[in-house]
Design an enzyme around this catalytic site. Structure first.
Site, PDB file in Angstrom:
ATOM      1  N   HIS A  31      33.048  34.412  31.977  1.00  0.00           N
ATOM      2  CA  HIS A  31      32.474  35.508  31.191  1.00  0.00           C
ATOM      3  C   HIS A  31      30.992  35.687  31.495  1.00  0.00           C
ATOM      4  CE1 HIS A  31      36.112  34.494  28.793  1.00  0.00           C
ATOM      5  NE2 HIS A  31      36.184  35.804  28.721  1.00  0.00           N
ATOM      6  N   HIS A  32      30.567  35.318  32.716  1.00  0.00           N
ATOM      7  CA  HIS A  32      29.146  35.520  33.015  1.00  0.00           C
ATOM      8  C   HIS A  32      28.810  36.998  33.065  1.00  0.00           C
ATOM      9  CE1 HIS A  32      30.965  36.100  36.910  1.00  0.00           C
ATOM     10  NE2 HIS A  32      29.833  36.584  37.362  1.00  0.00           N
ATOM     11  N   LYS A  52      37.886  41.089  34.826  1.00  0.00           N
ATOM     12  CA  LYS A  52      38.697  42.042  35.579  1.00  0.00           C
ATOM     13  C   LYS A  52      39.649  41.321  36.510  1.00  0.00           C
ATOM     14  CE  LYS A  52      38.921  46.471  37.126  1.00  0.00           C
ATOM     15  NZ  LYS A  52      40.323  46.336  36.781  1.00  0.00           N
ATOM     16  N   LYS A 107      35.208  37.017  43.882  1.00  0.00           N
ATOM     17  CA  LYS A 107      35.356  38.297  44.579  1.00  0.00           C
ATOM     18  C   LYS A 107      34.381  39.338  44.020  1.00  0.00           C
ATOM     19  CE  LYS A 107      39.589  39.228  45.444  1.00  0.00           C
ATOM     20  NZ  LYS A 107      40.981  39.700  45.464  1.00  0.00           N
ATOM     21  N   LYS A 133      42.967  37.375  35.583  1.00  0.00           N
ATOM     22  CA  LYS A 133      44.215  37.710  36.289  1.00  0.00           C
ATOM     23  C   LYS A 133      45.362  37.672  35.295  1.00  0.00           C
ATOM     24  CE  LYS A 133      45.727  38.694  40.446  1.00  0.00           C
ATOM     25  NZ  LYS A 133      45.003  39.473  41.472  1.00  0.00           N
ATOM     26  N   SER A 158      38.010  50.016  41.683  1.00  0.00           N
ATOM     27  CA  SER A 158      38.356  49.879  40.257  1.00  0.00           C
ATOM     28  C   SER A 158      37.090  49.989  39.403  1.00  0.00           C
ATOM     29  CB  SER A 158      39.013  48.528  39.984  1.00  0.00           C
ATOM     30  OG  SER A 158      40.396  48.598  40.206  1.00  0.00           O
TER      31      SER A 158
HETATM   32  P1  NAD Z   1      52.911  45.182  46.978  1.00  0.00           P
HETATM   33  O1  NAD Z   1      53.916  44.730  45.990  1.00  0.00           O
HETATM   34  O2  NAD Z   1      52.529  46.621  46.989  1.00  0.00           O
HETATM   35  O3  NAD Z   1      53.349  44.804  48.470  1.00  0.00           O
HETATM   36  C1  NAD Z   1      53.716  43.541  48.917  1.00  0.00           C
HETATM   37  C2  NAD Z   1      54.627  43.735  50.117  1.00  0.00           C
HETATM   38  O4  NAD Z   1      54.862  42.478  50.742  1.00  0.00           O
HETATM   39  C3  NAD Z   1      55.992  44.305  49.751  1.00  0.00           C
HETATM   40  O5  NAD Z   1      56.274  45.409  50.594  1.00  0.00           O
HETATM   41  C4  NAD Z   1      56.940  43.141  49.982  1.00  0.00           C
HETATM   42  O6  NAD Z   1      58.235  43.546  50.368  1.00  0.00           O
HETATM   43  C5  NAD Z   1      56.230  42.410  51.113  1.00  0.00           C
HETATM   44  N1  NAD Z   1      56.657  41.021  51.253  1.00  0.00           N
HETATM   45  C6  NAD Z   1      57.071  40.152  50.292  1.00  0.00           C
HETATM   46  N2  NAD Z   1      57.357  38.961  50.818  1.00  0.00           N
HETATM   47  C7  NAD Z   1      57.170  39.065  52.149  1.00  0.00           C
HETATM   48  C8  NAD Z   1      57.310  38.172  53.240  1.00  0.00           C
HETATM   49  N3  NAD Z   1      57.715  36.924  53.046  1.00  0.00           N
HETATM   50  N4  NAD Z   1      57.021  38.614  54.480  1.00  0.00           N
HETATM   51  C9  NAD Z   1      56.585  39.870  54.664  1.00  0.00           C
HETATM   52  N5  NAD Z   1      56.427  40.766  53.676  1.00  0.00           N
HETATM   53  C10 NAD Z   1      56.699  40.380  52.419  1.00  0.00           C
HETATM   54  O7  NAD Z   1      51.640  44.245  46.712  1.00  0.00           O
HETATM   55  P2  NAD Z   1      50.139  44.521  47.117  1.00  0.00           P
HETATM   56  O8  NAD Z   1      49.461  45.161  45.951  1.00  0.00           O
HETATM   57  O9  NAD Z   1      50.086  45.157  48.461  1.00  0.00           O
HETATM   58  O10 NAD Z   1      49.586  43.017  47.179  1.00  0.00           O
HETATM   59  C11 NAD Z   1      49.743  42.211  48.329  1.00  0.00           C
HETATM   60  C12 NAD Z   1      48.714  41.087  48.291  1.00  0.00           C
HETATM   61  O11 NAD Z   1      47.396  41.652  48.229  1.00  0.00           O
HETATM   62  C13 NAD Z   1      48.817  40.142  47.105  1.00  0.00           C
HETATM   63  O12 NAD Z   1      48.429  38.853  47.524  1.00  0.00           O
HETATM   64  C14 NAD Z   1      47.783  40.693  46.143  1.00  0.00           C
HETATM   65  O13 NAD Z   1      47.313  39.704  45.244  1.00  0.00           O
HETATM   66  C15 NAD Z   1      46.706  41.122  47.109  1.00  0.00           C
HETATM   67  N6  NAD Z   1      45.776  42.125  46.598  1.00  0.00           N
HETATM   68  C16 NAD Z   1      46.201  43.341  46.147  1.00  0.00           C
HETATM   69  C17 NAD Z   1      45.277  44.278  45.708  1.00  0.00           C
HETATM   70  C18 NAD Z   1      45.688  45.684  45.293  1.00  0.00           C
HETATM   71  O14 NAD Z   1      44.780  46.501  45.056  1.00  0.00           O
HETATM   72  N7  NAD Z   1      46.948  46.002  45.207  1.00  0.00           N
HETATM   73  C19 NAD Z   1      43.913  43.957  45.686  1.00  0.00           C
HETATM   74  C20 NAD Z   1      43.505  42.708  46.147  1.00  0.00           C
HETATM   75  C21 NAD Z   1      44.444  41.812  46.609  1.00  0.00           C
END
Ligand code: NAD
Length: 419
Positions: A11-12, A17, A41, A53, A310
């Site tokens: 909470h700094h 978020k 981040k 989270k 965001s």
């Molecule tokens: P998402 O659900 O939109 O997409 C994830 C994709 O990965 C899906 O298409 C899924 O089928 C595929 N997948 C699952 N297992 C797999 C495997 N073993 N091999 C290959 N593909 C596989 O999710 P996202 O929002 O794109 O998030 C993906 C990663 O990015 C996560 O680690 C998330 O924490 C991180 N992330 C997301 C955001 C965001 O804005 N959405 C921001 C920062 C970090």
């Protein structure tokens, strides 16, 4: 009974978020670790939030739309009851398995339970445009990954160390995950000049040394339900992880954590790993990769484009006006007056194209993209400088930790402890 969590790590800065993950694999330790990652981040990209989270332990594919809505709204009510959500308290966002639809349900539930709260829409980000979202948020994380990768490749001396020509143009990229982050990373990397040679999804992977057309692959997957069987691919792999081990310059894991481990790191051919996902490289695998001279663009920086935009969405919700709305037309008129005066003074006229380029005021999307680009580029060099200044720091991840922990510590020290 459905298990779900919300973790606030630091909470700094307020609000805290972080996204909400919908996955069967979610557990308390994972949500805690991801909340900590959000703290670092946000600090890295100077977004004034603490880290948090959320996680809901379900496979969304096993539930109907009505059930998903019910689960999401109930989760939101639990957050409200515990004072774990609000524009000045804790602001969730999408993550693996969730998107604009879920964010709409959260926003509506929060507003319904807090009638008349003027800033209520700032309780969650990643909302659709029609529900006070912001242009550019959907693609922000992937766009940020592409900008981060381009910036890394633009540093001539670092590329010399890798034996790569500087610049993204023509570099061969493999992307894992065709979700929000993976799809947009691939799209913008290709737009910036890279060649997408491999794509991996959970059902398998495809590879083509000449490059794959992302939109064609996506259309094929939509039609057939699988990435496999894409006619223009030279190779395909029923075991998706084999796709990561093919020839390329840059690997973008953008699906899940722990995809590059001690088990497969020896077979990874990429020289740069740009971490689109959170925690895709295990610490020991990362050490082996960097000891061999490879560069890892660490998750806490590389995928921070989402939280950056965001932050812009949250600001828009507090301002209650879209970026650009107040000054776009004014700027255009001022530019037009300037051009007309210059033309009258010099007797030289601009072509319609030149005139348009100079006169045009910035739209919300252009402002968002420009803010994102500035944030990602500035943060990359901040991290790189820290690495260069401290001989004991061997990789960008450690440098990113040092930079962000310093910022968090300064915030806490400035605040002091009271009472
Ligand atoms: P998402 O659900 O939109 O997409 C994830 C994709 O990965 C899906 O298409 C899924 O089928 C595929 N997948 C699952 N297992 C797999 C495997 N073993 N091999 C290959 N593909 C596989 O999710 P996202 O929002 O794109 O998030 C993906 C990663 O990015 C996560 O680690 C998330 O924490 C991180 N992330 C997301 C955001 C965001 O804005 N959405 C921001 C920062 C970090």
């Amino acid at each position: 009974m459905i298990d779900a969590w919300r973790v606030e790590h630091s909470h700094h800065m307020s609000p805290t978020k972080g996204g909400i993950r919908y996955s069967e694999m979610v557990n308390e330790d994972e949500v805690m670790a991801l909340a900590a990652l959000m703290t670092y981040k946000c600090a890295i990209v100077n977004v004034p939030f603490g880290g948090a989270k959320g996680g809901i332990k379900i496979n969304p594919k096993n539930y109907s739309l009505a059930e998903l809505e019910n689960i999401t709204r109930r989760y939101t009510v639990e957050l409200i009851k515990k004072n774990f959500i609000g524009p000045a308290i804790d602001v969730p966002a999408p993550d693996y398995g969730s998107g604009e639809r879920e964010m709409s349900w959260i926003a509506d539930t929060y507003y319904t339970m807090n009638p008349g709260q003027l800033d209520a829409m700032g309780c969650v980000t990643g909302k659709p445009i029609a529900l006070h979202g912001i242009h550019g948020r959907r693609e922000a994380t992937g766009r940020g990954v592409a900008i981060a990768t381009r910036e890394c490749l633009n540093v001539v001396e670092d590329m010399k160390g890798l034996g790569l020509e500087p610049g993204l143009k023509g570099k061969r990229v493999i992307v894992q995950g065709l979700g929000n982050v993976g799809y947009h990373s691939a799209k913008y990397l290709a737009e910036f000049g890279a060649v997408i040679v491999g794509l991996c999804e959970f059902e398998g992977a495809i590879y083509s040394a000449n490059g794959l057309d992302l939109e064609e692959v996506v259309a094929h997957r939509k039609e057939t339900g699988s990435i496999l069987g894409f006619i223009k691919a030279q190779k395909e792999f029923k075991i998706s992880a084999e796709g990561l081990e093919q020839d390329c310059d840059i690997l973008v894991p953008a699906a899940l954590e722990n995809q590059i481990t001690i088990e497969n790191i020896g077979r990874i051919k990429a020289k740069i790993i740009a971490e689109g996902a959170n925690g895709p490289t295990s610490p020991d695998a990362g050490k082996i990769f960097t000891n061999k001279g490879g560069i890892i663009i660490p998750d806490m920086y590389c995928n921070a484009g989402g939280v950056t935009v965001s932050y812009f969405e949250w600001l828009k919700n507090l301002y209650h006006v879209a970026f650009g709305r107040m000054h776009k037309r004014y700027e255009e008129n001022a530019n037009l007056n300037l051009i007309n005066t210059m033309e009258a003074m010099t007797g030289v006229s601009l072509s319609p194209l030149q005139r348009n380029l100079v006169v045009k005021g910035a739209s919300e999307l252009e402002l968002v993209n420009s803010g994102l680009e500035e944030t990602m580029i500035r943060a990359y060099h901040e991290i790189r400088e820290i690495r260069l200044m401290h001989p004991k720091i061997e990789d960008l991840r450690t440098a990113a930790f040092v930079g962000s922990i310093d910022k968090v510590a300064i915030s806490y020290m400035n605040m002091g402890i009271w009472p």
